[in-house]
Structure formats: C-alpha cells, structure tokens
Motif scaffolding. Structure first.
Motif, PDB file in Angstrom:
ATOM      1  N   GLU A 154     -11.482 108.735  16.254  1.00  0.00           N
ATOM      2  CA  GLU A 154     -11.549 107.735  15.198  1.00  0.00           C
ATOM      3  C   GLU A 154     -10.922 106.418  15.649  1.00  0.00           C
ATOM      4  O   GLU A 154     -10.115 106.367  16.573  1.00  0.00           O
ATOM      5  CB  GLU A 154     -10.863 108.233  13.926  1.00  0.00           C
ATOM      6  CG  GLU A 154     -11.832 108.834  12.914  1.00  0.00           C
ATOM      7  CD  GLU A 154     -12.933 107.868  12.499  1.00  0.00           C
ATOM      8  OE1 GLU A 154     -12.671 106.651  12.388  1.00  0.00           O
ATOM      9  OE2 GLU A 154     -14.064 108.330  12.289  1.00  0.00           O
ATOM     10  N   LYS A 155     -11.297 105.347  14.959  1.00  0.00           N
ATOM     11  CA  LYS A 155     -10.764 104.019  15.260  1.00  0.00           C
ATOM     12  C   LYS A 155      -9.439 103.818  14.524  1.00  0.00           C
ATOM     13  O   LYS A 155      -9.165 104.526  13.556  1.00  0.00           O
ATOM     14  CB  LYS A 155     -11.783 102.933  14.920  1.00  0.00           C
ATOM     15  CG  LYS A 155     -12.153 102.871  13.421  1.00  0.00           C
ATOM     16  CD  LYS A 155     -11.149 102.134  12.573  1.00  0.00           C
ATOM     17  CE  LYS A 155     -11.025 102.704  11.199  1.00  0.00           C
ATOM     18  NZ  LYS A 155      -9.799 102.243  10.483  1.00  0.00           N
ATOM     19  N   PRO A 156      -8.625 102.820  14.934  1.00  0.00           N
ATOM     20  CA  PRO A 156      -8.707 102.142  16.225  1.00  0.00           C
ATOM     21  C   PRO A 156      -8.447 103.131  17.348  1.00  0.00           C
ATOM     22  O   PRO A 156      -7.899 104.208  17.114  1.00  0.00           O
ATOM     23  CB  PRO A 156      -7.611 101.076  16.133  1.00  0.00           C
ATOM     24  CG  PRO A 156      -6.609 101.668  15.197  1.00  0.00           C
ATOM     25  CD  PRO A 156      -7.414 102.424  14.178  1.00  0.00           C
ATOM     26  N   LEU A 157      -8.838 102.769  18.565  1.00  0.00           N
ATOM     27  CA  LEU A 157      -8.771 103.737  19.646  1.00  0.00           C
ATOM     28  C   LEU A 157      -7.371 104.303  19.810  1.00  0.00           C
ATOM     29  O   LEU A 157      -7.212 105.494  20.099  1.00  0.00           O
ATOM     30  CB  LEU A 157      -9.236 103.082  20.952  1.00  0.00           C
ATOM     31  CG  LEU A 157      -9.414 104.033  22.143  1.00  0.00           C
ATOM     32  CD1 LEU A 157     -10.459 105.108  21.834  1.00  0.00           C
ATOM     33  CD2 LEU A 157      -9.796 103.250  23.401  1.00  0.00           C
ATOM     34  N   ALA A 158      -6.344 103.493  19.620  1.00  0.00           N
ATOM     35  CA  ALA A 158      -4.967 103.957  19.780  1.00  0.00           C
ATOM     36  C   ALA A 158      -4.037 103.078  18.963  1.00  0.00           C
ATOM     37  O   ALA A 158      -4.448 102.060  18.397  1.00  0.00           O
ATOM     38  CB  ALA A 158      -4.571 103.939  21.257  1.00  0.00           C
TER      39      ALA A 158
ATOM     40  N   PRO B 222     -19.250 112.544  27.329  1.00  0.00           N
ATOM     41  CA  PRO B 222     -19.137 111.375  26.456  1.00  0.00           C
ATOM     42  C   PRO B 222     -17.732 111.207  25.889  1.00  0.00           C
ATOM     43  O   PRO B 222     -17.071 112.177  25.513  1.00  0.00           O
ATOM     44  CB  PRO B 222     -20.142 111.665  25.337  1.00  0.00           C
ATOM     45  CG  PRO B 222     -21.096 112.644  25.925  1.00  0.00           C
ATOM     46  CD  PRO B 222     -20.296 113.473  26.870  1.00  0.00           C
ATOM     47  N   ALA B 223     -17.283 109.966  25.824  1.00  0.00           N
ATOM     48  CA  ALA B 223     -16.012 109.609  25.193  1.00  0.00           C
ATOM     49  C   ALA B 223     -16.305 108.444  24.269  1.00  0.00           C
ATOM     50  O   ALA B 223     -16.570 107.335  24.731  1.00  0.00           O
ATOM     51  CB  ALA B 223     -14.971 109.232  26.247  1.00  0.00           C
ATOM     52  N   CYS B 224     -16.259 108.682  22.956  1.00  0.00           N
ATOM     53  CA  CYS B 224     -16.736 107.696  21.992  1.00  0.00           C
ATOM     54  C   CYS B 224     -15.686 107.412  20.928  1.00  0.00           C
ATOM     55  O   CYS B 224     -14.837 108.248  20.631  1.00  0.00           O
ATOM     56  CB  CYS B 224     -18.018 108.190  21.327  1.00  0.00           C
ATOM     57  SG  CYS B 224     -19.393 108.393  22.494  1.00  0.00           S
TER      58      CYS B 224
ATOM     59  N   ASP C 213     -15.536 100.215  24.570  1.00  0.00           N
ATOM     60  CA  ASP C 213     -15.690  99.354  23.397  1.00  0.00           C
ATOM     61  C   ASP C 213     -14.412  99.366  22.556  1.00  0.00           C
ATOM     62  O   ASP C 213     -13.957  98.327  22.085  1.00  0.00           O
ATOM     63  CB  ASP C 213     -16.868  99.820  22.537  1.00  0.00           C
ATOM     64  CG  ASP C 213     -18.213  99.580  23.191  1.00  0.00           C
ATOM     65  OD1 ASP C 213     -18.398  98.526  23.815  1.00  0.00           O
ATOM     66  OD2 ASP C 213     -19.079 100.470  23.078  1.00  0.00           O
ATOM     67  N   GLY C 214     -13.868 100.567  22.368  1.00  0.00           N
ATOM     68  CA  GLY C 214     -12.642 100.676  21.592  1.00  0.00           C
ATOM     69  C   GLY C 214     -11.496  99.923  22.234  1.00  0.00           C
ATOM     70  O   GLY C 214     -10.682  99.287  21.541  1.00  0.00           O
ATOM     71  N   TYR C 215     -11.430  99.968  23.567  1.00  0.00           N
ATOM     72  CA  TYR C 215     -10.383  99.245  24.284  1.00  0.00           C
ATOM     73  C   TYR C 215     -10.586  97.739  24.159  1.00  0.00           C
ATOM     74  O   TYR C 215      -9.629  96.985  23.993  1.00  0.00           O
ATOM     75  CB  TYR C 215     -10.387  99.666  25.753  1.00  0.00           C
ATOM     76  CG  TYR C 215      -9.422  98.909  26.631  1.00  0.00           C
ATOM     77  CD1 TYR C 215      -8.058  98.893  26.347  1.00  0.00           C
ATOM     78  CD2 TYR C 215      -9.866  98.218  27.752  1.00  0.00           C
ATOM     79  CE1 TYR C 215      -7.168  98.202  27.157  1.00  0.00           C
ATOM     80  CE2 TYR C 215      -8.981  97.525  28.561  1.00  0.00           C
ATOM     81  CZ  TYR C 215      -7.633  97.521  28.262  1.00  0.00           C
ATOM     82  OH  TYR C 215      -6.749  96.834  29.054  1.00  0.00           O
TER      83      TYR C 215
END
Length: 389
Positions: free
Chosen positions: A101-105, A124-126, A357-359
C-alpha cells in the motif's frame, strides 16, 4: 503457473477489507485472471485475527509475517507505513511478489531500500495507488496521451477530508511521524502526486522543484478506553493536518496541490484539473464515473459518463450507465497485478505503480517537507538540495 496463486495479507483493517473484497470479486468479473487462494491473514491480535480471517475468507492466520513470506506467491502489505519496508524486502528476497500500500514507506531511506530490493527481484513489486484504476482516470490518460489536450501547462490537485475537524477525534497511528512518516501529505498527497506523474509525466516531464507549507492545527489528541467513552491519556500529533505545495515540471508546466484532513464538509474530495494548449479536463473522486472534458472549439466542459463497454475496465461489469464505486478500483488493480505474478513478470506491471514509481512519489513528498522546513523552493533530488544552490 496454473495452480491457484496463494496470497498472504498483512493487515485486516480498512485496506484489508478493500483488498479481500477485490480478491473475492475478481473471478466473477475478470474470469481470465488467475485463480486465487486467500491463504494466510497476518496480524498481532490472535482473537481479532481469527474473526477477520473467517470474515475475509482466509484459510490460515499468522502473527508473524516471517512465517508467511516463503509460503505464498504474493504478499499484500497493508500494514502501517513504518512496516512497509522490512516485510516487503524479505518477501522479494524470498521470490514472493509484493503489492504494498501507499505511500511506499514512512521514510525516503526505507523507500530507497525497497526499490533496490525490487530492482534485484525477479517478481513483480508494486505500490497500491488504486486511483489509477478509476475508469475515468484511465480515460483521461487516453485523451492526454492522444494529444487531445495539447501541451500540458498546469496541473491542479486537491484531496480534502474532514475526519479530524473535531479536536477530540481519537489519536491513531496515522498521527505519529514514526509510524506514518507524514500526515495529510503522505496519506492523501501521495495519491495526488502519483496521478500527476501517471497522467502528465510523459508530457510535462518530471516534477523538478517544489515549494510548500505544512501545518498541524491540533497538537495532541485523546486516547479513549475500549468503550470509547473515557479519555485515558493524550498523545502528541507529530504529523501535518494539512499541506499546500507548488510544483514546477520539467517542460515549464506548473502545478498546485493540497490536502487536508480538517476540511469541514469534505468527506473524500480528491479533485484534479489539467489544462493544456488545446483543452482541459476535470475529475472528482466523489463523482468518479464522470470526467469533465473541454477540447477543440467547445465553449464549455462536456460531462462524459465513463461507463461504456469500450471504456477502461467498464466492460467487465454492468451495462452502460450502471455506475461503479470506489471498491472496484482494487478489483481492477488486482486484475493487472496477479496475471503478472502468474506469468513471472519481473519488477513491475505496466498499469500498476511499481516500487520505482512509489519511490519517485516519495522523493517529491520528502522535497515538500524539506521545502516547508526551509521556506524556499527545493529541487526534487536524492539529496534534496535547494533549487539554485
């Protein structure tokens, strides 16, 4: 992979219900998607966990994610933000796909570690930016990519909620910087920044500089007893209640974004506007089946109901005009993520936000925090150097 995919899910609250519902609905409306076995639900409270597993359709439970990451094909990491990095990295190292889930961290350094692990992984890492999967957002992307709006000039986005207007609203982990990273900025603003990148990133370029302001209006909030009636203590609020930011894109386009969890009268108001040299569009999450579009010689916006069979994802559901809801976005997300897991697609899925993308979103969030601290424009760089230095 022909056997059902086994899924482990870390967390069974709000997001757990959303994703479990999506996994249950998936075979009914996306029959070409892989079969899924809701294998193990992970949490700390054994009694609550057992009840949740029965309700959400999971066959097993575990109180330690370390016991699960080697035994499932995919991990849905829905834990609080500070618990995103370690389980996700361990799963990827074990060859288990991850939807986080977002945010990535909670921190930029954790996000960087996660994207490094994803780069080395063969699965996959999404990152779960589910608003990409609103049919109207997908339709908007088609229009922008086709050039109907011309060269992008401005992006505006706001995400307003009111669940913290009352100063006596109870304290949660979302109000703690160590657990959440940030407040309205990461919780809500991350969605807006991702949509800016998703919709106009190929046309306006990356977000290069930001200026910002963050504000906390209530410095502490109560913790109530189990009955929810008596205040047992007050805990400090160490994150923002609201933020505003200005964006500068690589092509010279500009943007304005904001979010608040104390905006009275707004329940889940995520609105974006995009203006180009040839047209404009507007979208509101509270009217998520509609897209307002202005192109060509039109004198005003046309409201398009995005429910036709030819519209993105809509043909898998109901006849035209039979609208979809917020929960359908998670079905669409899993319909893209799980086939990639079954096929062994490495690293990312085209339609689903990757860890990279999350980063990238996390870098913008960190720059916004830095800009607010400095009171100046900040470049969106790994070292967060001030623009112009």
């Amino acid at each position: 992979m022909t056997d059902p995919l086994s899924v482990g899910m870390l967390g069974y609250g709000f997001m757990g219900r959303a994703h479990a519902n999506a996994l249950a609905r998936l075979p009914m409306f996306f029959p070409d998607a892989p079969a899924v076995n809701r294998h193990t639900l992970i949490g700390r409270d054994e009694a609550a966990l057992s009840e949740a597993a029965d309700r959400l359709g999971f066959a097993h439970t575990a109180t330690d994610w370390r016991e699960v990451v080697d035994d499932v094909d995919a991990l849905y990491n829905l834990a609080p933000n500070h618990l995103h990095a370690e389980p996700s990295i361990a799963a990827l190292e074990a060859g288990t796909a991850v939807l986080c889930e977002k945010p990535l961290a909670a921190t930029l350094s954790d996000a960087e570690s996660m994207v490094e692990a994803a780069t080395d992984a063969a699965v996959p890492a999404c990152c779960g930016f589910n608003y990409r999967f609103v049919p109207a957002i997908q339709y908007a992307k088609r229009l922008i990519d086709r050039g109907d709006l011309g060269e992008i000039r401005t992006f505006r986005g706001r995400y307003l909620q009111d669940w913290l207007v009352d100063p006596d609203a109870p304290w949660t982990w979302r109000m703690d910087a160590d657990s959440a990273g940030s407040g309205a900025l990461g919780d809500l603003g991350a969605h807006t920044i991702d949509l800016a990148r998703f919709l106009v990133g190929d046309h306006a370029g990356r977000i290069e500089r930001v200026a910002a302001q963050l504000q906390t209006f209530t410095d502490e909030r109560p913790v109530y007893d189990d009955a929810g009636e008596t205040v047992t203590e007050y805990r400090p609020v160490t994150v923002d209640d609201a933020y505003t930011a200005q964006l500068a894109f690589a092509n010279g386009a500009i943007g304005g974004v904001e979010a608040s969890r104390v905006a009275a009268g707004h329940k889940n108001d995520h609105t974006i506007e995009i203006h180009g040299t040839e047209g404009s569009l507007r979208f509101s999450l509270e009217r998520l089946n509609e897209l307002e579009v202005l192109t060509g010689d039109s004198r005003g916006y046309e409201t398009v109901l995005v429910t036709e069979e030819s519209d993105p994802y809509a043909g898998s559901w109901w006849p035209p005009g039979h609208v979809l809801g917020w929960e359908h976005t998670f079905v669409h997300e899993s319909s893209e993520f799980l086939p990639a897991v079954a096929d062994g697609t490495p690293a990312s899925v085209a339609a689903v936000a990757s860890f990279a993308d999350g980063y990238a979103v996390q870098r913008v969030l960190a720059a916004i925090e830095d800009a607010a601290d400095r009171g100046s424009w900040v470049a969106v760089d790994d070292d967060l150097t001030t623009a112009g230095e």
